[in-house]
Design a protein around this motif. Structure first.
Motif, PDB file in Angstrom:
ATOM      1  N   MET A 237       0.830  -1.198   0.000  1.00 39.35           N
ATOM      2  CA  MET A 237       0.000   0.000   0.000  1.00 39.35           C
ATOM      3  C   MET A 237       0.866   1.249   0.000  1.00 39.35           C
ATOM      4  O   MET A 237       2.020   1.228   0.430  1.00 39.35           O
ATOM      5  N   ASP A 238       0.294   2.341  -0.500  1.00 36.22           N
ATOM      6  CA  ASP A 238       0.968   3.630  -0.574  1.00 36.22           C
ATOM      7  C   ASP A 238       0.743   4.366   0.744  1.00 36.22           C
ATOM      8  O   ASP A 238      -0.373   4.805   1.041  1.00 36.22           O
ATOM      9  N   ILE A 239       1.781   4.512   1.549  1.00 34.44           N
ATOM     10  CA  ILE A 239       1.633   5.154   2.851  1.00 34.44           C
ATOM     11  C   ILE A 239       1.304   6.636   2.705  1.00 34.44           C
ATOM     12  O   ILE A 239       0.565   7.203   3.524  1.00 34.44           O
ATOM     13  N   ASN A 240       1.816   7.283   1.660  1.00 35.86           N
ATOM     14  CA  ASN A 240       1.480   8.699   1.436  1.00 35.86           C
ATOM     15  C   ASN A 240      -0.015   8.874   1.185  1.00 35.86           C
ATOM     16  O   ASN A 240      -0.650   9.814   1.689  1.00 35.86           O
ATOM     17  N   GLU A 241      -0.586   7.968   0.418  1.00 32.69           N
ATOM     18  CA  GLU A 241      -2.020   8.031   0.144  1.00 32.69           C
ATOM     19  C   GLU A 241      -2.823   7.811   1.419  1.00 32.69           C
ATOM     20  O   GLU A 241      -3.846   8.466   1.645  1.00 32.69           O
ATOM     21  N   SER A 242      -2.359   6.908   2.279  1.00 32.75           N
ATOM     22  CA  SER A 242      -3.058   6.669   3.543  1.00 32.75           C
ATOM     23  C   SER A 242      -3.020   7.889   4.451  1.00 32.75           C
ATOM     24  O   SER A 242      -3.984   8.167   5.165  1.00 32.75           O
ATOM     25  N   GLN A 266       8.801  11.516  -1.599  1.00 31.57           N
ATOM     26  CA  GLN A 266       8.365  11.101  -2.925  1.00 31.57           C
ATOM     27  C   GLN A 266       9.029   9.781  -3.317  1.00 31.57           C
ATOM     28  O   GLN A 266      10.120   9.450  -2.856  1.00 31.57           O
ATOM     29  N   ASN A 267       8.327   9.037  -4.173  1.00 23.75           N
ATOM     30  CA  ASN A 267       8.829   7.743  -4.659  1.00 23.75           C
ATOM     31  C   ASN A 267       9.092   6.768  -3.511  1.00 23.75           C
ATOM     32  O   ASN A 267       9.981   5.926  -3.591  1.00 23.75           O
ATOM     33  N   PRO A 269       8.707   3.549  -1.551  1.00 21.85           N
ATOM     34  CA  PRO A 269       8.236   2.218  -1.929  1.00 21.85           C
ATOM     35  C   PRO A 269       6.979   1.854  -1.140  1.00 21.85           C
ATOM     36  O   PRO A 269       6.767   2.368  -0.034  1.00 21.85           O
ATOM     37  N   PRO A 270       6.143   0.980  -1.659  1.00 25.09           N
ATOM     38  CA  PRO A 270       4.959   0.569  -0.918  1.00 25.09           C
ATOM     39  C   PRO A 270       5.338  -0.162   0.368  1.00 25.09           C
ATOM     40  O   PRO A 270       6.361  -0.847   0.418  1.00 25.09           O
ATOM     41  N   ARG A 275      -4.438  -1.827   5.256  1.00 24.71           N
ATOM     42  CA  ARG A 275      -4.803  -0.427   4.992  1.00 24.71           C
ATOM     43  C   ARG A 275      -5.704   0.145   6.083  1.00 24.71           C
ATOM     44  O   ARG A 275      -5.460   1.256   6.585  1.00 24.71           O
TER      45      ARG A 275
END
Length: 385
Positions: A237-242, A266-267, A269-270, A275
């Protein structure tokens, strides 16, 4: 650009109706939305384009709109469900605006009688009012609201489950030692009584005491196993999105009015985590920070969140910092204890649950009392690869 071009090129569905509420023009967006050709929709009353259960609401809304003073530039909005030509139902927001026939192209001021038949050309009255209805398709908006409700429900379900687990764990920890002591004392008493001639009734009582204490302890362990059964379902999962989602959840849950500052690597890793559980950790920390600052009477409540690669190999680190009064040394040592709280209405389970969730996802959660200002928490999660 001509009125025709502006009318037809509008992104939202536009309907032009006369004073009897009959449609006299529909732009391309309205035709696509409702599934009618221009010739088919013209002459229909606007209420017939609304599902039957909403028609009385529309008519009431229409009367209310018409009763407003004409000189005011009023624009009303109403949530309704539109009825398409093929029977589909589409949630829409309708906004009404007044127009006057004067200045409109002649082919947009043709009137219809009550049965929908076109009136004779000499019946045109240029001064009559026209009604512009703007329909905005709310399908995606409603779907987003449902997704948000579903995700909130998932988070609340997780919270209830974790409260039960942590409460049972805390109770089991508190009861386990006295139960073990009762069992041990009973065993010692039985052992000592073996050297004496004592009533059999006393022996049975002591034996039963030890047996029941052991039984109670086993019941507690079985309860914990039942509550904790099931592995954590983790996925990349994308921690930034969370982090962004957690901010949106906090704002949507009534914790608005705070300034948030994000520093996202930025960039990144997942990470490999669950989630819903990660969002629970984040929303707990955000809400705690906002509440701490507000309870202290701080103006300009602020939350800063930083996402970066941790010093630990293969881990991402999330830092949540508020601008509240911070934590003293005593609180810092106890805030993760079940039932410990500094809030007048708190139950003291939020941070205990958050730490348990971080651990269940292969990371850890801790407080950094020296970071300041305010309270600073860090938690880590493993990268997916």
């Amino acid at each position: 650009m001509s009125f025709h071009a502006l009318f037809d090129a509008a992104a939202n569905a536009l309907l032009l109706a006369d004073e009897t509420d009959h449609v006299i023009a529909a732009n391309q967006a309205a035709q696509r939305l409702l599934g009618y050709d221009a010739e088919e929709v013209c002459g229909l009353q606007v209420e017939m384009l609304i599902v039957e259960r909403d028609r009385s609401g529309y008519l009431h809304y229409r009367r209310d709109f018409s009763s407003q003073p004409e000189q005011l530039p009023i624009s009303h909005e109403k949530e309704l469900v539109a009825l398409c030509r093929d029977g589909r139902e589409i949630p829409v927001d309708i906004s009404l605006r007044r127009l006057h026939a004067q200045g409109l192209p002649c082919n947009l001021i043709t009137l219809y009688d009550a049965s929908g038949r076109r009136k004779a050309e000499d019946a045109l009255r240029i001064s009559e009012e026209r009604l512009l209805g703007i329909m905005q398709d709310m399908t995606e908006h409603r779907a987003s609201e449902r997704r948000l409700r579903d995700r909130r429900s998932e988070r609340e379900s997780l919270l209830s489950q974790q409260v039960a687990i942590q409460t049972a764990t805390a109770i089991a920890h508190e009861l386990n030692q006295p139960l073990a002591a009762v069992s041990a004392y009973s065993e010692v008493a039985l052992h000592e009584l073996a050297n004496f001639d004592c009533p059999e009734k006393l022996r049975r009582a002591l034996h039963g005491c030890a047996e029941q204490a052991q039984r109670a302890g086993q019941a507690l362990h079985e309860l914990l196993e039942f509550l904790q059964k099931g592995d954590v379902v983790a996925a990349p999962m994308d921690i930034n999105e969370s982090v962004r989602d957690a901010i949106a959840f906090a704002l949507n849950d009534g914790f608005d009015g705070f300034h948030h500052e994000l520093h996202l690597e930025q960039n990144m890793p997942p990470v490999l985590a669950n989630r819903i559980q990660v969002q629970r950790i984040l929303t707990n920390l955000i809400r705690n920070g906002v509440e701490a600052a507000r309870d202290a009477g701080m103006s300009g409540t602020a939350i800063t969140i930083r996402v970066q690669t941790a010093e630990e190999a293969g881990m991402a680190q999330v830092t949540v910092q508020d601008n509240g009064p911070g934590l003293d040394a005593e609180w810092s040592g106890r805030i993760f204890d079940p039932f410990f709280t500094t809030k007048p209405r708190g139950i003291g389970m939020g941070l205990a649950i958050s730490r348990a969730l971080a651990k269940a996802n292969g990371g850890r959660l801790w407080v950094d009392p020296a970071a300041g200002p305010g309270a600073t928490f860090h938690f880590t999660l493993p990268f997916a690869s």
